[in-house]
Design an enzyme around this catalytic site. Structure first.
Site, PDB file in Angstrom:
ATOM      1  N   ARG A 116      33.981  39.518  44.675  1.00 42.12           N
ATOM      2  CA  ARG A 116      35.224  38.823  44.312  1.00 42.12           C
ATOM      3  C   ARG A 116      35.168  37.375  44.780  1.00 42.12           C
ATOM      4  O   ARG A 116      34.647  37.074  45.849  1.00 42.12           O
ATOM      5  CB  ARG A 116      36.424  39.521  44.956  1.00 42.12           C
ATOM      6  CG  ARG A 116      37.755  38.859  44.633  1.00 42.12           C
ATOM      7  CD  ARG A 116      38.901  39.521  45.384  1.00 42.12           C
ATOM      8  NE  ARG A 116      39.132  40.880  44.935  1.00 42.12           N
ATOM      9  CZ  ARG A 116      40.145  41.638  45.374  1.00 42.12           C
ATOM     10  NH1 ARG A 116      40.975  41.162  46.273  1.00 42.12           N
ATOM     11  NH2 ARG A 116      40.296  42.861  44.918  1.00 42.12           N
ATOM     12  N   SER A 214      41.247  43.684  41.177  1.00 42.87           N
ATOM     13  CA  SER A 214      41.678  44.621  42.201  1.00 42.87           C
ATOM     14  C   SER A 214      41.155  46.001  41.870  1.00 42.87           C
ATOM     15  O   SER A 214      41.002  46.368  40.710  1.00 42.87           O
ATOM     16  CB  SER A 214      43.213  44.657  42.280  1.00 42.87           C
ATOM     17  OG  SER A 214      43.637  45.700  43.148  1.00 42.87           O
TER      18      SER A 214
END
Length: 217
Positions: A116, A214
């Site tokens: 990420r 997510s």
């Protein structure tokens, strides 16, 4: 950018536009969209049109050789992936040394939620180049784990959420698998993570990749 293996139901935490010619989503009947997710087979993409690196990259920007070499490499790879980060790359080549060094001399690392980072140009940002390189690493791992025939037969499932560029990154990842002759099941629309996990189990895939900001549904 998380990977789910058929040997485990959990996400493995270690570890602007559509890509041209990679495939058009094959949607199910419009009335069924709210009830199910359809999957399409991924075909090997045709050769992409490559853009030339920004002139300031090729000519050198006066940075130390180590930084300039990494910057030139980034410019070349970004151009090969369609140059979608070219505007940010152009701004990057005009930035100060500290900014450039952080962008091209360091890399994103896997954390508790997968790979990420902020979107942008450079190896330390989330972009098509980093996604492609990461997927190449996943391919290498899968080839070490499964025999070639089994991997190609079982294939890989790829899903994505509704965040900005998720579909683009998913298609970039799918194109890497397809280029290796690996069967790819690419969701035709955004989906929650459990759909991808279910697809890996239902289709008995060798692995699954979920492009999401997510790991939550």
């Amino acid at each position: 950018f998380s990977m789910a293996s058929s040997r485990s139901t959990c996400l493995l935490s270690k570890s602007k536009s559509k890509l041209p010619g990679v495939g058009v989503p094959r949607h199910s009947h419009p009335r069924a969209h709210s009830q199910s997710h359809s999957w399409m087979m991924m075909m090997v993409p045709p050769h992409r049109r490559r853009r030339s690196p920004p002139p300031c990259c090729a000519s050198g920007g006066g940075f130390p050789s180590r930084v300039q070499t990494a910057l030139d490499l980034w410019c070349s790879l970004d151009a090969q992936e369609g140059g979608l980060e070219q505007e940010d790359t152009l701004m990057l080549t005009r930035a100060n040394l500290d900014v450039v060094e952080e962008r091209v001399c360091t890399r994103l690392e896997f954390g508790t939620a997968g790979l990420r980072g902020l979107m942008g140009a450079g190896f330390s940002r989330m972009n098509a180049v980093v996604v492609v390189q990461t997927t190449q690493g996943i391919c290498a791992h899968l080839l070490d784990t499964f025999d070639n025939d089994t991997l190609k037969r079982r294939g890989v499932a790829v899903g994505y959420d509704a965040r900005v560029n998720s579909d683009h990154f998913a298609r970039a990842a799918a194109a890497v698998f397809a280029s290796k002759g690996i069967q790819v099941f690419l969701t035709s629309e955004p989906c929650p993570t459990p759909i991808l996990a279910a697809a890996v189990s239902y289709k008995q895939c060798a692995a699954g990749v979920m492009v999401t900001a997510s790991h939550n549904p």
